[in-house]
Write a protein that holds these residues in place. Structure first.
Motif, PDB file in Angstrom:
ATOM      1  N   SER A  93     -55.143 -48.594  26.619  1.00 60.38           N
ATOM      2  CA  SER A  93     -56.162 -47.576  26.410  1.00 60.38           C
ATOM      3  C   SER A  93     -56.803 -47.155  27.739  1.00 60.38           C
ATOM      4  N   THR A  94     -57.092 -48.121  28.579  1.00 67.00           N
ATOM      5  CA  THR A  94     -57.715 -47.830  29.872  1.00 67.00           C
ATOM      6  C   THR A  94     -56.743 -47.082  30.775  1.00 67.00           C
ATOM      7  N   PHE A  95     -55.490 -47.491  30.766  1.00 69.40           N
ATOM      8  CA  PHE A  95     -54.434 -46.794  31.502  1.00 69.40           C
ATOM      9  C   PHE A  95     -54.403 -45.325  31.080  1.00 69.40           C
ATOM     10  N   GLU A  96     -54.460 -45.070  29.768  1.00 66.40           N
ATOM     11  CA  GLU A  96     -54.451 -43.694  29.245  1.00 66.40           C
ATOM     12  C   GLU A  96     -55.724 -42.939  29.642  1.00 66.40           C
ATOM     13  N   ASP A  97     -56.878 -43.623  29.642  1.00 66.49           N
ATOM     14  CA  ASP A  97     -58.130 -42.989  30.087  1.00 66.49           C
ATOM     15  C   ASP A  97     -58.006 -42.505  31.527  1.00 66.49           C
ATOM     16  N   HIS A  98     -57.428 -43.342  32.381  1.00 69.71           N
ATOM     17  CA  HIS A  98     -57.279 -42.969  33.791  1.00 69.71           C
ATOM     18  C   HIS A  98     -56.273 -41.822  33.958  1.00 69.71           C
ATOM     19  N   LYS A  99     -55.229 -41.813  33.148  1.00 69.63           N
ATOM     20  CA  LYS A  99     -54.277 -40.697  33.190  1.00 69.63           C
ATOM     21  C   LYS A  99     -54.967 -39.393  32.786  1.00 69.63           C
ATOM     22  N   ALA A 100     -55.815 -39.459  31.764  1.00 73.55           N
ATOM     23  CA  ALA A 100     -56.561 -38.272  31.327  1.00 73.55           C
ATOM     24  C   ALA A 100     -57.519 -37.801  32.420  1.00 73.55           C
ATOM     25  N   ALA A 101     -58.141 -38.759  33.121  1.00 78.44           N
ATOM     26  CA  ALA A 101     -59.049 -38.403  34.220  1.00 78.44           C
ATOM     27  C   ALA A 101     -58.284 -37.688  35.332  1.00 78.44           C
ATOM     28  N   VAL A 102     -57.083 -38.166  35.636  1.00 74.24           N
ATOM     29  CA  VAL A 102     -56.250 -37.512  36.656  1.00 74.24           C
ATOM     30  C   VAL A 102     -55.962 -36.070  36.235  1.00 74.24           C
ATOM     31  N   PHE A 103     -55.583 -35.884  34.990  1.00 72.48           N
ATOM     32  CA  PHE A 103     -55.284 -34.551  34.482  1.00 72.48           C
ATOM     33  C   PHE A 103     -56.507 -33.636  34.613  1.00 72.48           C
TER      34      PHE A 103
END
Length: 148
Positions: free
Chosen positions: A43-53
């Motif tokens: 979930s945290t990995f996905e949060d950081h990917k969304a932040a990058v986007f």
């Protein structure tokens, strides 16, 4: 305007570093992690990917070119995380927490810039910074659970 692009790119590089670091943790602990820990890491990995986007989108809106890699901090984070992984899960979780703390501090520092465009300020205040703080709280719980 150029200053803002550089500032946002710095935040972007922190997020790219977080993705790389969480990817290392996921790879390392996939077999020895409890289900709740794995869910948190993913979930945290996905949060950081969304932040990058989101950050890349803001940089493009400002007419800038977004960073493509995590830079020096990312290299250092990879080395630290590789060492932590050798020492065990608790150490790795503490390193992840330190990374979240650094990211949180960088977002807070960015908010001190009174000329920061309002849409970027809103993104940081309402989405990115609260996510960092949530990640830190959960990592604290995981570290304490591993210690128990």
């Amino acid at each position: 305007m150029m200053y803002h692009i550089q500032s946002i790119n710095s935040l972007l590089q922190n997020e790219l570093s977080a993705i790389e670091t969480y990817q290392q943790a996921l790879d390392k602990f996939r077999k020895q992690t409890a289900l709740g820990e794995m869910d948190f890491l993913m979930s945290t990995f996905e949060d950081h990917k969304a932040a990058v986007f989101s950050l890349r989108g803001k940089i493009q809106q400002l007419g800038g070119t977004s960073a493509q890699d995590s830079g020096t901090w990312g290299t250092l984070a990879k080395i630290v995380m590789a060492s932590a992984n050798c020492m065990g899960k608790q150490t790795a979780l503490k390193v992840l927490r330190e990374g979240e703390l650094t990211g949180s501090e960088e977002y807070e520092k960015a908010l001190l810039d009174h000329e920061l465009p309002s849409d970027i300020r809103s993104l940081i205040e309402n989405k990115l910074l609260p996510a960092q703080q949530r990640h830190m709280r959960t990592l604290d719980q995981l570290v304490n659970a591993v210690m128990a």
